[in-house]
Design a protein around this motif. Structure first.
Motif, PDB file in Angstrom:
ATOM      1  N   THR A 173       0.848  -1.180   0.000  1.00 41.63           N
ATOM      2  CA  THR A 173       0.000   0.000   0.000  1.00 41.63           C
ATOM      3  C   THR A 173       0.886   1.232   0.000  1.00 41.63           C
ATOM      4  O   THR A 173       1.810   1.335   0.803  1.00 41.63           O
ATOM      5  CB  THR A 173      -0.918   0.024   1.251  1.00 41.63           C
ATOM      6  OG1 THR A 173      -1.689  -1.179   1.263  1.00 41.63           O
ATOM      7  CG2 THR A 173      -1.834   1.229   1.226  1.00 41.63           C
ATOM      8  N   LEU A 174       0.632   2.135  -0.914  1.00 39.95           N
ATOM      9  CA  LEU A 174       1.390   3.377  -0.995  1.00 39.95           C
ATOM     10  C   LEU A 174       0.527   4.518  -0.475  1.00 39.95           C
ATOM     11  O   LEU A 174      -0.631   4.633  -0.837  1.00 39.95           O
ATOM     12  CB  LEU A 174       1.804   3.659  -2.442  1.00 39.95           C
ATOM     13  CG  LEU A 174       2.682   2.604  -3.110  1.00 39.95           C
ATOM     14  CD1 LEU A 174       2.891   2.945  -4.584  1.00 39.95           C
ATOM     15  CD2 LEU A 174       4.007   2.475  -2.404  1.00 39.95           C
ATOM     16  N   PHE A 175       1.101   5.342   0.382  1.00 39.48           N
ATOM     17  CA  PHE A 175       0.409   6.499   0.935  1.00 39.48           C
ATOM     18  C   PHE A 175       1.117   7.759   0.485  1.00 39.48           C
ATOM     19  O   PHE A 175       2.329   7.776   0.297  1.00 39.48           O
ATOM     20  CB  PHE A 175       0.419   6.468   2.474  1.00 39.48           C
ATOM     21  CG  PHE A 175      -0.390   5.358   3.063  1.00 39.48           C
ATOM     22  CD1 PHE A 175      -1.745   5.522   3.297  1.00 39.48           C
ATOM     23  CD2 PHE A 175       0.203   4.145   3.378  1.00 39.48           C
ATOM     24  CE1 PHE A 175      -2.487   4.501   3.838  1.00 39.48           C
ATOM     25  CE2 PHE A 175      -0.531   3.119   3.927  1.00 39.48           C
ATOM     26  CZ  PHE A 175      -1.889   3.294   4.163  1.00 39.48           C
ATOM     27  N   GLY A 176       0.361   8.834   0.326  1.00 37.79           N
ATOM     28  CA  GLY A 176       0.951  10.119  -0.041  1.00 37.79           C
ATOM     29  C   GLY A 176       0.018  11.236   0.349  1.00 37.79           C
ATOM     30  O   GLY A 176      -1.108  11.007   0.785  1.00 37.79           O
ATOM     31  N   PRO A 177       0.479  12.448   0.191  1.00 40.34           N
ATOM     32  CA  PRO A 177      -0.367  13.590   0.525  1.00 40.34           C
ATOM     33  C   PRO A 177      -1.551  13.703  -0.439  1.00 40.34           C
ATOM     34  O   PRO A 177      -1.553  13.085  -1.512  1.00 40.34           O
ATOM     35  CB  PRO A 177       0.577  14.789   0.400  1.00 40.34           C
ATOM     36  CG  PRO A 177       1.702  14.325  -0.444  1.00 40.34           C
ATOM     37  CD  PRO A 177       1.794  12.841  -0.270  1.00 40.34           C
ATOM     38  N   VAL A 178      -2.527  14.489  -0.083  1.00 37.99           N
ATOM     39  CA  VAL A 178      -3.701  14.690  -0.907  1.00 37.99           C
ATOM     40  C   VAL A 178      -3.288  15.148  -2.309  1.00 37.99           C
ATOM     41  O   VAL A 178      -2.311  15.880  -2.475  1.00 37.99           O
ATOM     42  CB  VAL A 178      -4.675  15.702  -0.238  1.00 37.99           C
ATOM     43  CG1 VAL A 178      -4.070  17.089  -0.180  1.00 37.99           C
ATOM     44  CG2 VAL A 178      -6.008  15.717  -0.949  1.00 37.99           C
ATOM     45  N   PHE A 179      -3.970  14.656  -3.334  1.00 40.12           N
ATOM     46  CA  PHE A 179      -3.742  14.958  -4.738  1.00 40.12           C
ATOM     47  C   PHE A 179      -2.400  14.445  -5.274  1.00 40.12           C
ATOM     48  O   PHE A 179      -1.921  14.928  -6.295  1.00 40.12           O
ATOM     49  CB  PHE A 179      -3.881  16.460  -5.026  1.00 40.12           C
ATOM     50  CG  PHE A 179      -5.217  17.016  -4.626  1.00 40.12           C
ATOM     51  CD1 PHE A 179      -6.389  16.519  -5.196  1.00 40.12           C
ATOM     52  CD2 PHE A 179      -5.313  18.006  -3.672  1.00 40.12           C
ATOM     53  CE1 PHE A 179      -7.629  17.011  -4.824  1.00 40.12           C
ATOM     54  CE2 PHE A 179      -6.545  18.502  -3.290  1.00 40.12           C
ATOM     55  CZ  PHE A 179      -7.702  18.012  -3.866  1.00 40.12           C
ATOM     56  N   ALA A 180      -1.810  13.452  -4.612  1.00 41.54           N
ATOM     57  CA  ALA A 180      -0.560  12.862  -5.091  1.00 41.54           C
ATOM     58  C   ALA A 180      -0.828  11.578  -5.877  1.00 41.54           C
ATOM     59  O   ALA A 180       0.074  10.766  -6.070  1.00 41.54           O
ATOM     60  CB  ALA A 180       0.364  12.568  -3.910  1.00 41.54           C
ATOM     61  N   ASP A 181      -2.051  11.407  -6.366  1.00 39.86           N
ATOM     62  CA  ASP A 181      -2.457  10.172  -7.034  1.00 39.86           C
ATOM     63  C   ASP A 181      -1.546   9.799  -8.208  1.00 39.86           C
ATOM     64  O   ASP A 181      -1.143   8.648  -8.350  1.00 39.86           O
ATOM     65  CB  ASP A 181      -3.890  10.284  -7.557  1.00 39.86           C
ATOM     66  CG  ASP A 181      -4.886  10.612  -6.471  1.00 39.86           C
ATOM     67  OD1 ASP A 181      -4.573  11.452  -5.623  1.00 39.86           O
ATOM     68  OD2 ASP A 181      -5.974  10.031  -6.474  1.00 39.86           O
ATOM     69  N   LEU A 182      -1.228  10.767  -9.057  1.00 37.15           N
ATOM     70  CA  LEU A 182      -0.412  10.467 -10.235  1.00 37.15           C
ATOM     71  C   LEU A 182       0.985  10.002  -9.850  1.00 37.15           C
ATOM     72  O   LEU A 182       1.528   9.069 -10.447  1.00 37.15           O
ATOM     73  CB  LEU A 182      -0.331  11.682 -11.154  1.00 37.15           C
ATOM     74  CG  LEU A 182      -1.647  12.109 -11.807  1.00 37.15           C
ATOM     75  CD1 LEU A 182      -1.449  13.376 -12.618  1.00 37.15           C
ATOM     76  CD2 LEU A 182      -2.204  11.006 -12.671  1.00 37.15           C
ATOM     77  N   THR A 183       1.541  10.611  -8.839  1.00 35.05           N
ATOM     78  CA  THR A 183       2.864  10.201  -8.361  1.00 35.05           C
ATOM     79  C   THR A 183       2.806   8.791  -7.796  1.00 35.05           C
ATOM     80  O   THR A 183       3.674   7.956  -8.086  1.00 35.05           O
ATOM     81  CB  THR A 183       3.371  11.186  -7.291  1.00 35.05           C
ATOM     82  OG1 THR A 183       3.430  12.486  -7.863  1.00 35.05           O
ATOM     83  CG2 THR A 183       4.744  10.782  -6.775  1.00 35.05           C
ATOM     84  N   LEU A 184       1.769   8.497  -7.001  1.00 37.95           N
ATOM     85  CA  LEU A 184       1.629   7.162  -6.414  1.00 37.95           C
ATOM     86  C   LEU A 184       1.396   6.106  -7.493  1.00 37.95           C
ATOM     87  O   LEU A 184       1.942   5.000  -7.411  1.00 37.95           O
ATOM     88  CB  LEU A 184       0.502   7.148  -5.384  1.00 37.95           C
ATOM     89  CG  LEU A 184       0.758   7.975  -4.128  1.00 37.95           C
ATOM     90  CD1 LEU A 184      -0.488   8.016  -3.253  1.00 37.95           C
ATOM     91  CD2 LEU A 184       1.942   7.436  -3.343  1.00 37.95           C
TER      92      LEU A 184
END
Length: 180
Positions: free
Chosen positions: A4-15
């Motif tokens: 599972t990858l987590f990231g800040p809000v709106f980081a969908d493309l990076t994830l």
């Protein structure tokens, strides 16, 4: 096992890009199929401009009945090309409009397709309108690249035996022309 990858809000493309790179690095097969995952030649999305390329092969082609679903979402035609020579094209029962189903088959042939660029934020609403047995998955193009595009589940073609193999026409437009 999973990751599972987590990231800040709106980081969908990076994830998404990180997940795709991880899949390629680990050389994982495509699900339970055992088929090798295509080489990572380009990102699934263009993080710089927030778009995604989509391969279409039937009623979404330029000038055909469902093309408005792409243009209304800001879609732009990138290229007219062919799939790799490993696909079969079927005309599904039902309609209107008539719909094709493209299925990967090592004994297949090249199929005429179009590549469209869509804003990534419109993809969810587009996906919601795709009826079974169709869906989106990876399609290999004639140049060896893999892009997201319309595919069909193999079992769906056997249900009722109503799908007609139209591969010999080289694409949806060829088949439509043969009917008129």
């Amino acid at each position: 096992m999973g990751v599972t990858l987590f990231g800040p809000v709106f980081a969908d493309l990076t994830l998404l890009s990180l997940g795709r790179a991880l899949e390629a690095r680990l050389m994982l097969p495509l699900g339970a199929t055992g088929v090798a995952h295509p080489a990572l030649s380009e990102p699934l999305t263009n993080a710089q401009d927030g778009t995604m390329e989509l391969v279409v092969c039937g009623a979404h082609l330029q000038g055909l009945p469902l093309n408005h679903q792409l243009t209304e979402r800001g879609g732009v035609l990138v290229s007219i090309t062919q799939s790799a020579p490993r696909y079969k094209l079927f005309a599904l029962a039902g309609g209107p409009p008539k719909r094709p189903a493209m299925l990967r088959d090592e004994n297949g042939q090249a199929i005429e397709v179009e590549v469209w660029r869509l804003p990534i934020e419109t993809l969810g609403s587009f996906l919601a309108g795709i009826p079974a047995p169709l869906g989106l998955g990876q399609v290999e193009l004639a140049d060896g690249s893999w892009k997201c595009g319309f595919i069909c589940t193999a079992g769906a073609l056997n249900e009722g035996g109503e799908a007609q193999d139209i591969s010999e026409f080289g694409g949806w437009r060829g088949w439509l022309a043969s009917r008129s």
